[in-house]
Write a protein that holds these residues in place. Structure first.
Motif, PDB file in Angstrom:
ATOM      1  N   ALA A   1      -5.571 -13.853  -1.317  1.00 56.07           N
ATOM      2  CA  ALA A   1      -4.287 -14.288  -0.761  1.00 56.07           C
ATOM      3  C   ALA A   1      -4.447 -14.661   0.712  1.00 56.07           C
ATOM      4  O   ALA A   1      -3.893 -15.664   1.173  1.00 56.07           O
ATOM      5  CB  ALA A   1      -3.244 -13.194  -0.928  1.00 56.07           C
TER       6      ALA A   1
ATOM      7  N   SER B   1      -2.032 -22.061  -8.438  1.00 53.18           N
ATOM      8  CA  SER B   1      -2.548 -21.002  -9.313  1.00 53.18           C
ATOM      9  C   SER B   1      -4.017 -21.210  -9.627  1.00 53.18           C
ATOM     10  O   SER B   1      -4.790 -20.244  -9.733  1.00 53.18           O
ATOM     11  CB  SER B   1      -1.739 -20.948 -10.618  1.00 53.18           C
ATOM     12  OG  SER B   1      -1.991 -22.083 -11.443  1.00 53.18           O
TER      13      SER B   1
ATOM     14  N   PRO C   1       2.732  -2.138  -8.885  1.00 51.54           N
ATOM     15  CA  PRO C   1       1.696  -3.125  -8.580  1.00 51.54           C
ATOM     16  C   PRO C   1       1.881  -3.729  -7.193  1.00 51.54           C
ATOM     17  O   PRO C   1       2.995  -3.954  -6.740  1.00 51.54           O
ATOM     18  CB  PRO C   1       1.892  -4.188  -9.671  1.00 51.54           C
ATOM     19  CG  PRO C   1       3.316  -4.028 -10.109  1.00 51.54           C
ATOM     20  CD  PRO C   1       3.622  -2.562  -9.970  1.00 51.54           C
TER      21      PRO C   1
ATOM     22  N   ILE D   1      -0.028  -6.594  -4.160  1.00 53.61           N
ATOM     23  CA  ILE D   1      -0.446  -7.983  -4.123  1.00 53.61           C
ATOM     24  C   ILE D   1      -1.793  -8.115  -4.814  1.00 53.61           C
ATOM     25  O   ILE D   1      -2.731  -7.366  -4.530  1.00 53.61           O
ATOM     26  CB  ILE D   1      -0.549  -8.481  -2.676  1.00 53.61           C
ATOM     27  CG1 ILE D   1       0.841  -8.543  -2.057  1.00 53.61           C
ATOM     28  CG2 ILE D   1      -1.214  -9.843  -2.591  1.00 53.61           C
ATOM     29  CD1 ILE D   1       0.851  -9.016  -0.623  1.00 53.61           C
ATOM     30  N   SER D   2      -1.866  -9.047  -5.744  1.00 55.31           N
ATOM     31  CA  SER D   2      -3.116  -9.273  -6.459  1.00 55.31           C
ATOM     32  C   SER D   2      -4.153  -9.851  -5.509  1.00 55.31           C
ATOM     33  O   SER D   2      -3.950 -10.905  -4.934  1.00 55.31           O
ATOM     34  CB  SER D   2      -2.883 -10.239  -7.622  1.00 55.31           C
ATOM     35  OG  SER D   2      -4.100 -10.613  -8.227  1.00 55.31           O
ATOM     36  N   SER D   3      -5.260  -9.136  -5.327  1.00 50.33           N
ATOM     37  CA  SER D   3      -6.381  -9.558  -4.492  1.00 50.33           C
ATOM     38  C   SER D   3      -5.934 -10.007  -3.101  1.00 50.33           C
ATOM     39  O   SER D   3      -5.812 -11.209  -2.832  1.00 50.33           O
ATOM     40  CB  SER D   3      -7.165 -10.689  -5.168  1.00 50.33           C
ATOM     41  OG  SER D   3      -8.318 -11.003  -4.427  1.00 50.33           O
ATOM     42  N   PRO D   4      -5.682  -9.074  -2.192  1.00 50.66           N
ATOM     43  CA  PRO D   4      -5.274  -9.426  -0.833  1.00 50.66           C
ATOM     44  C   PRO D   4      -6.251 -10.366  -0.129  1.00 50.66           C
ATOM     45  O   PRO D   4      -5.836 -11.237   0.634  1.00 50.66           O
ATOM     46  CB  PRO D   4      -5.193  -8.067  -0.132  1.00 50.66           C
ATOM     47  CG  PRO D   4      -4.917  -7.090  -1.222  1.00 50.66           C
ATOM     48  CD  PRO D   4      -5.673  -7.611  -2.412  1.00 50.66           C
TER      49      PRO D   4
ATOM     50  N   ASP E   1      -7.113 -18.881  -8.662  1.00 49.07           N
ATOM     51  CA  ASP E   1      -8.046 -18.420  -9.700  1.00 49.07           C
ATOM     52  C   ASP E   1      -9.484 -18.752  -9.328  1.00 49.07           C
ATOM     53  O   ASP E   1     -10.389 -17.937  -9.517  1.00 49.07           O
ATOM     54  CB  ASP E   1      -7.685 -19.055 -11.039  1.00 49.07           C
ATOM     55  CG  ASP E   1      -8.565 -18.561 -12.171  1.00 49.07           C
ATOM     56  OD1 ASP E   1      -8.495 -17.369 -12.488  1.00 49.07           O
ATOM     57  OD2 ASP E   1      -9.345 -19.368 -12.735  1.00 49.07           O
TER      58      ASP E   1
ATOM     59  N   LYS F   1       0.819  -1.214   0.000  1.00 40.93           N
ATOM     60  CA  LYS F   1       0.000   0.000   0.000  1.00 40.93           C
ATOM     61  C   LYS F   1       0.852   1.263   0.000  1.00 40.93           C
ATOM     62  O   LYS F   1       0.412   2.320  -0.440  1.00 40.93           O
ATOM     63  CB  LYS F   1      -0.916   0.004   1.225  1.00 40.93           C
ATOM     64  CG  LYS F   1      -1.985  -1.073   1.219  1.00 40.93           C
ATOM     65  CD  LYS F   1      -2.830  -1.003   2.484  1.00 40.93           C
ATOM     66  CE  LYS F   1      -3.908  -2.077   2.493  1.00 40.93           C
ATOM     67  NZ  LYS F   1      -4.717  -2.038   3.752  1.00 40.93           N
TER      68      LYS F   1
ATOM     69  N   LEU G   1     -10.628 -16.446  -6.743  1.00 40.99           N
ATOM     70  CA  LEU G   1     -10.736 -15.097  -7.286  1.00 40.99           C
ATOM     71  C   LEU G   1     -12.030 -14.910  -8.067  1.00 40.99           C
ATOM     72  O   LEU G   1     -12.610 -13.811  -8.077  1.00 40.99           O
ATOM     73  CB  LEU G   1      -9.538 -14.820  -8.195  1.00 40.99           C
ATOM     74  CG  LEU G   1      -9.386 -13.410  -8.768  1.00 40.99           C
ATOM     75  CD1 LEU G   1      -9.167 -12.403  -7.646  1.00 40.99           C
ATOM     76  CD2 LEU G   1      -8.229 -13.371  -9.765  1.00 40.99           C
TER      77      LEU G   1
END
Length: 327
Positions: free
Chosen positions: A146, A177, A138, A140-143, A181, A133, A184
């Motif tokens: 995660a 992965s 970029p 972390i993709s979608s905290p 996905d 933050k 997500l």
């Protein structure tokens, strides 16, 4: 009778521990399964399910009384008409959960207990999220996703194994992965709601089961018809046309065949996708089976890195949309 069909049997050749952290009664007539393996995490919901596999006991149970306390404090007691209970831990330490199975007069017919540790959210992940933050570029993709994978499902995707072993960690990385996905694509709340709808359909008249089965279930988004192709004595391996309009009609026919399966088989399929542990395990089994079918003799490192990842792309498409007829 509150012991629903979906909690009345464990699939043949499986045991309660294949679904999550489990406690089995001394008389083996019931079992308690926790979605998340100890330790659980403060502020994150966990789900507990009671299986009653003895028909005599199941016919007498009328309610479930759940008693849960943290750090030996006063118990939080709640009753449910069905053998499923959700709880969000509030304090670091430990929790003790006991479920009593009661008859119509509230007499105890059986009891199951489980002790679990309670820890704070993964410190390293939270540091990465906080740092991202405050740093340009970029993050972390979608905290939220995660956090779910690291705090809740880490033991499950870390323990997946190929049935035919090979060197390297490509398979585990691929499974991770796909779990990421799947999580997500839909929130945990949406996935929980879909599983509840599937359970309600199976416990009632299956009127909308065919429609509900169009959507992948659980954390990995496993489609029940695809899973049934790789389970004994269920559905034949069926490839669908690649053009979307043709595929939609063929998939509808496939789901019709799925819905026509014996009720016990459908319940088994549901339970295999219901729990994160078994969902991830079955997802991994499907990936290996698709690899063996379409790219025999190719290890997962080559699947991921070779041919500009064309094979990887096709396995993902077969999992999400098919299997597809390759022209």
């Amino acid at each position: 009778m509150p012991v629903r069909k979906t909690e009345s049997r464990i699939p043949e050749s499986f045991q309660a521990s294949d679904f999550g952290e489990a406690v089995v009664a001394a008389d083996a007539r019931s079992a308690l399964v926790s979605f998340i393996t100890s330790p659980v995490v403060v502020g994150r919901e966990n789900v507990y399910v009671v299986y009653v596999t003895d028909t005599g006991l199941a016919s007498s149970i009328q309610s479930f009384e759940w008693s849960i306390s943290e750090n030996a404090g006063p118990p939080n007691v709640q009753s449910t008409p069905e053998g499923e209970f959700s709880y969000v831990p509030t304090t670091i330490g430990f929790l003790d959960l006991t479920v009593r199975m009661l008859d119509s007069g509230n007499a105890q017919l059986g009891t199951l207990s489980l002790a679990q540790g309670i820890v704070e959210p993964n410190v390293e992940l939270e540091a990465l999220v906080a740092g991202a933050k405050n740093e340009p570029g970029p993050g972390i993709s979608s905290p939220d996703v995660a956090r779910e994978l690291v705090n809740d499902h880490n033991p499950y995707y870390q323990s997946v194994q190929l049935q035919t072993p090979e060197s390297g960690d490509a398979f585990k990385r691929f499974v991770y992965s796909m779990v990421f996905d799947g999580a997500l694509q839909r929130s945990a709340a949406d996935r929980k709601s879909h599983l509840q709808e599937l359970a309600a359909s199976l416990n009632d008249d299956r009127a909308n089961f065919q429609t509900l089965a169009a959507q992948g279930a659980g954390v990995c988004g496993v489609r029940l018809a695809l899973l049934a192709m790789f389970r004994p004595d269920m559905l034949q391996f069926t490839e669908l046309p690649e053009p979307p309009d043709q595929r939609a009609l063929a998939d509808e026919d496939l789901r019709e065949a799925l819905a026509a399966l014996d009720e016990q088989k459908l319940i088994d399929l549901f339970n295999l996708v219901r729990f994160p542990k078994s969902n991830i395990t079955q997802c991994a089994r499907i990936f290996e089976a698709l690899r063996d079918h379409y790219f025999p003799g190719t290890n997962f490192n080559d699947v991921i890195t070779g041919m500009s990842a064309t094979r990887l792309h096709w396995i993902i498409r077969h999992f999400r949309e098919g299997p597809l007829i390759r022209t």
